[in-house]
Motif scaffolding. Structure first.
Motif, PDB file in Angstrom:
ATOM      1  N   SER A  43      49.264  46.113  40.519  1.00 11.41           N
ATOM      2  CA  SER A  43      50.392  45.516  40.081  1.00 11.41           C
ATOM      3  C   SER A  43      50.279  43.582  40.760  1.00 11.41           C
ATOM      4  CB  SER A  43      51.218  45.610  41.805  1.00 11.41           C
ATOM      5  OG  SER A  43      51.313  47.345  42.302  1.00 11.41           O
ATOM      6  N   GLU A  44      49.151  43.404  41.994  1.00  9.35           N
ATOM      7  CA  GLU A  44      48.552  42.252  42.237  1.00  9.35           C
ATOM      8  C   GLU A  44      48.121  41.973  40.741  1.00  9.35           C
ATOM      9  OE1 GLU A  44      47.665  42.198  46.704  1.00  9.35           O
ATOM     10  OE2 GLU A  44      45.725  42.954  45.147  1.00  9.35           O
ATOM     11  N   TYR A  45      47.337  42.709  40.037  1.00  8.36           N
ATOM     12  CA  TYR A  45      46.466  41.902  38.958  1.00  8.36           C
ATOM     13  C   TYR A  45      47.517  41.595  37.640  1.00  8.36           C
ATOM     14  CZ  TYR A  45      43.742  42.026  34.467  1.00  8.36           C
ATOM     15  OH  TYR A  45      43.554  41.854  33.137  1.00  8.36           O
ATOM     16  N   GLY A  46      48.795  42.555  37.471  1.00  4.01           N
ATOM     17  CA  GLY A  46      50.309  42.028  36.777  1.00  4.01           C
ATOM     18  C   GLY A  46      50.446  40.867  37.108  1.00  4.01           C
ATOM     19  N   THR A  47      50.878  40.532  38.323  1.00  7.53           N
ATOM     20  CA  THR A  47      51.132  39.030  38.534  1.00  7.53           C
ATOM     21  C   THR A  47      50.564  37.944  38.877  1.00  7.53           C
ATOM     22  OG1 THR A  47      52.584  40.417  40.948  1.00  7.53           O
ATOM     23  CG2 THR A  47      52.642  37.575  41.287  1.00  7.53           C
ATOM     24  N   GLU A  48      49.246  38.497  39.191  1.00  3.11           N
ATOM     25  CA  GLU A  48      48.343  37.565  38.839  1.00  3.11           C
ATOM     26  C   GLU A  48      48.029  36.370  37.472  1.00  3.11           C
ATOM     27  OE1 GLU A  48      44.716  37.633  40.999  1.00  3.11           O
ATOM     28  OE2 GLU A  48      45.625  38.262  42.636  1.00  3.11           O
ATOM     29  N   ARG A  49      47.521  38.190  36.553  1.00  6.22           N
ATOM     30  CA  ARG A  49      47.647  37.760  34.992  1.00  6.22           C
ATOM     31  C   ARG A  49      48.960  37.791  34.228  1.00  6.22           C
ATOM     32  NH1 ARG A  49      43.471  37.783  37.214  1.00  6.22           N
ATOM     33  NH2 ARG A  49      41.430  38.243  36.838  1.00  6.22           N
ATOM     34  N   LYS A  50      50.128  37.472  35.162  1.00  5.04           N
ATOM     35  CA  LYS A  50      51.492  37.821  33.899  1.00  5.04           C
ATOM     36  C   LYS A  50      51.086  38.256  33.469  1.00  5.04           C
ATOM     37  CE  LYS A  50      52.632  32.518  35.661  1.00  5.04           C
ATOM     38  NZ  LYS A  50      51.315  32.988  36.506  1.00  5.04           N
ATOM     39  N   VAL A  51      50.890  39.847  33.053  1.00  3.33           N
ATOM     40  CA  VAL A  51      51.328  40.686  32.528  1.00  3.33           C
ATOM     41  C   VAL A  51      52.817  41.073  31.749  1.00  3.33           C
ATOM     42  CG1 VAL A  51      50.365  42.962  31.328  1.00  3.33           C
ATOM     43  CG2 VAL A  51      48.712  41.449  33.164  1.00  3.33           C
ATOM     44  N   PHE A  99      39.618  44.322  38.306  1.00  2.00           N
ATOM     45  CA  PHE A  99      39.895  42.747  37.238  1.00  2.00           C
ATOM     46  C   PHE A  99      38.978  42.798  36.719  1.00  2.00           C
ATOM     47  CE2 PHE A  99      42.918  40.985  40.113  1.00  2.00           C
ATOM     48  CZ  PHE A  99      43.607  41.960  40.957  1.00  2.00           C
ATOM     49  N   ARG A 100      37.736  42.378  37.181  1.00  2.00           N
ATOM     50  CA  ARG A 100      36.769  41.782  35.078  1.00  2.00           C
ATOM     51  C   ARG A 100      36.811  42.357  35.144  1.00  2.00           C
ATOM     52  NH1 ARG A 100      33.044  41.155  40.501  1.00  2.00           N
ATOM     53  NH2 ARG A 100      31.959  42.897  39.878  1.00  2.00           N
ATOM     54  N   LYS A 101      37.006  44.519  35.027  1.00  2.00           N
ATOM     55  CA  LYS A 101      36.717  45.574  34.254  1.00  2.00           C
ATOM     56  C   LYS A 101      38.255  45.188  32.841  1.00  2.00           C
ATOM     57  CE  LYS A 101      33.093  47.606  35.368  1.00  2.00           C
ATOM     58  NZ  LYS A 101      32.437  49.222  36.290  1.00  2.00           N
ATOM     59  N   LEU A 102      39.432  45.101  33.799  1.00  3.85           N
ATOM     60  CA  LEU A 102      40.876  44.773  32.870  1.00  3.85           C
ATOM     61  C   LEU A 102      40.791  43.490  32.366  1.00  3.85           C
ATOM     62  CD1 LEU A 102      43.399  46.013  36.182  1.00  3.85           C
ATOM     63  CD2 LEU A 102      42.643  47.489  33.167  1.00  3.85           C
ATOM     64  N   ASP A 103      40.209  42.859  32.830  1.00  2.00           N
ATOM     65  CA  ASP A 103      40.528  41.658  31.758  1.00  2.00           C
ATOM     66  C   ASP A 103      39.257  41.174  30.771  1.00  2.00           C
ATOM     67  OD1 ASP A 103      41.674  39.684  33.570  1.00  2.00           O
ATOM     68  OD2 ASP A 103      39.332  39.342  34.591  1.00  2.00           O
ATOM     69  N   TYR A 104      38.443  42.054  30.978  1.00  2.00           N
ATOM     70  CA  TYR A 104      37.027  42.517  29.871  1.00  2.00           C
ATOM     71  C   TYR A 104      37.596  43.244  28.761  1.00  2.00           C
ATOM     72  CZ  TYR A 104      32.856  43.711  27.175  1.00  2.00           C
ATOM     73  OH  TYR A 104      32.423  43.740  26.047  1.00  2.00           O
ATOM     74  N   TYR A 105      38.518  44.246  28.791  1.00  4.96           N
ATOM     75  CA  TYR A 105      38.944  45.337  27.576  1.00  4.96           C
ATOM     76  C   TYR A 105      40.466  44.949  27.147  1.00  4.96           C
ATOM     77  CZ  TYR A 105      34.535  48.482  28.167  1.00  4.96           C
ATOM     78  OH  TYR A 105      33.622  49.026  28.410  1.00  4.96           O
TER      79      TYR A 105
END
Length: 575
Positions: free
Chosen positions: A350-358, A443-449
């Protein structure tokens, strides 16, 4: 595959078979509970197949005699001596039914298809070639052993274009002998899902003949699910069954099930205070964890106790592979204070989606469906996801969400899987492993793929095809029975040359877990389970520096019923 081969007409997506309350030994079988479960499945069939309630309930009502097939089983296996009717999958507004392609009922229910733009001549020719290739390469008769479908890179596109995924991707099987199996009854309302998975695998295996209770003395093996049948309600309490009894324990946690007899009674029944009450025991929660961290394998010294995982149910496999996906990230975990790993990962996504504006991300519980129903909304979202994030429970391992996800074709993010299992899932080959205690690693792996979609798609497709070939319900049954068959042959043969040459047996997985356990703990990464391709090849294992390296070759000690390391010699059978 020949036109007269029954395997060519097997129903590839059988519906769940609910337990029959009449199978219970006593009136305590909770008839109303079983009827409720049957009603859940039946109502789903009424909704999806537009059938009347009476017809559906009749399909779901076993006779109690497993040697007499139910109407649904006849659809799956066909009538001996006669080919099963040709069944055509139909997808209409999200509903799937299987009807005789020549029936008036089918013609009546089919709606006119929307007119599609005709493909170009070049594309149409390519599609015809792909389908012809699929038919030629999947000429697998309904036998075992069989190699299964070739899922190498040059065949992947043809397989993904196939209009019936469950049929075109044929599971590999190894069992070399026909076996009669008695499958214990289901007298309670719990354990429905695992009971269905086990029954489906047994029904679909070509070398398995299910026998009725009246013919139990003829069974080679008796399969008992303690999660579906408490010991005091089961029909297999006779101590003479111990030498054929295979226990499939799906309980959470690493505690083992026991009939619970007082010591004096146990000695009287089985011949000694520590005498086994079973022939083989397969345990789902084979790994002990603490807040998501691997603590070890607590059952390596137990008598004939082997690892077990869930698998993909045929009912979950869609007919078509979805290549266009709108949901970028999906995480359906149900976090709680007692399930710390799921709570952490759900929060992180959930935090990743908010921070990366997915833009298109779904986190949290999709619905409140139970284990006795198939949620249409849940699976629609799963099959529409590009990335699915899941995680194992905090204090044990073995999560059905992982195998639900593997049949979707999405890129699966999961924490490392430590339970030894046949044809293991490999990091960056079939799935992406992430640390369940490190937010930044996820977070790093989500960013990469997300930034490398071609690499993500490659892993997703490889993982999907690997799971479809090696991790279906029939695959799990094959693993269990080839492990049992190997032990039986080894107990009667005095020469390794006459032992079946199986790969990935329970004996192999257990031994390799024992050898690698120390390094698995130190490295906090799964062991390497890779049987040598040739007898003189060294065995690759996880080493102290957390890499894989070759070691000694292996042999089997027939007397001790265990593999033994040697610096010379051959692998006679073990894997």
């Amino acid at each position: 595959m020949s036109q007269n081969d029954p395997s060519a007409k097997i129903l590839t997506r059988p519906r769940p078979i609910a337990a029959d309350a009449n199978n219970a030994d006593t009136a305590d079988a909770s008839d109303s509970g079983i009827t409720t479960i049957m009603g859940n499945f039946a109502s789903k069939m009424v909704e999806e197949a537009s059938m009347d309630v009476a017809s559906v309930m009749n399909m779901f009502k076993p006779s109690g005699d497993l040697s007499t097939p139910t109407p649904l089983e006849k659809e799956i296996r066909g009538t001996p001596g006669k080919p099963a009717p040709k069944l055509s999958p139909r997808k209409d507004e999200g509903r799937i039914s299987f009807l005789d392609s020549n029936s008036a009922e089918l013609q009546k229910q089919l709606k006119p298809a929307k007119q599609k733009k005709p493909p170009t001549q070049k594309r149409a020719q390519q599609q015809d070639e792909d389908l012809a290739r699929i038919q030629a390469e999947n000429n697998h008769p309904r036998i075992s052993p069989r190699p299964g479908t070739d899922i190498s890179s040059e065949n992947q596109m043809s397989l993904l274009l196939c209009p019936n995924q469950a049929k075109c991707i044929v599971p590999e099987l190894q069992l070399q002998t026909k076996l009669k199996v008695y499958f214990c009854k289901h007298p309670t309302r719990h354990g429905v899902r695992f009971y269905y998975l086990a029954r489906e695998g047994l029904m679909l295996h070509p070398n398995v003949e299910l026998v009725s209770e009246s013919a139990i003395e003829t069974a080679d093996f008796i399969i008992y699910l303690p999660g579906s049948a408490p010991w005091h309600l089961t029909e297999i309490r006779n101590a003479s069954f111990a030498k054929r009894l295979i226990v499939l324990d799906e309980f959470d946690g690493h505690t083992l099930f026991s009939p619970g007899y007082p010591q004096a009674e146990h000695v009287e029944r089985y011949g000694g205070p520590s005498a086994p009450w079973y022939y083989m025991y397969f345990k789902r929660s084979y790994v002990r964890r603490l807040d998501g961290r691997f603590q070890g394998y607590p059952h390596l010294v137990q008598h004939e106790l082997y690892p077990l995982t869930y698998s993909i149910a045929e009912v979950y496999i869609p007919p078509h592979f979805n290549a266009k996906r709108e949901i970028e990230i999906l995480c359906t975990l149900r976090g709680s204070k007692s399930m710390t790993t799921r709570l952490r990962v759900q929060t992180w996504v959930s935090e990743y989606g908010t921070e990366r504006k997915v833009q298109n991300i779904i986190t949290g519980e999709v619905n409140t469906a139970t284990r006795t129903t198939v949620s249409k909304q849940y699976f629609e979202q799963m099959f529409n996801a590009q990335i699915i994030v899941t995680v194992n429970p905090a204090n044990w391992e073995g999560d059905f969400r992982l195998w639900e996800s593997m049949c979707t074709g999405a890129l699966i993010f999961v924490d490392p899987v430590f339970v030894p299992h046949p044809f293991p899932l490999q990091d960056k080959v079939h799935v992406v492993f992430f640390s369940n205690s490190d937010r930044e690693d996820l977070f790093r792996k989500l960013d990469y793929y997300r930034a490398h979609p071609q690499e993500a798609r490659k892993i997703a497709v490889q993982g999907y095809l690997h799971a479809m070939k090696h991790h279906r319900t029939v695959s799990t049954v094959d693993y269990i029975l080839r492990t049992a068959h190997l032990r039986r042959v080894a107990l009667t043969e005095d020469s390794p040359q006459r032992l079946p040459n199986y790969t990935y047996t329970g004996q192999y997985l257990r031994y390799e877990a024992q050898v690698q356990e120390k390094n698995i703990k130190a490295c906090h990464q799964p062991g390497i389970y890779q049987p040598p391709a040739h007898p003189h090849d060294p065995v690759v294992r996880l080493t102290e520096d957390c890499r894989g390296a070759g070691g000694a070759t292996l042999q089997l000690s027939l007397k001790k019923q265990a593999p033994v390391e040697t610096n010379s010699g051959q692998i006679q059978f073990l894997h």
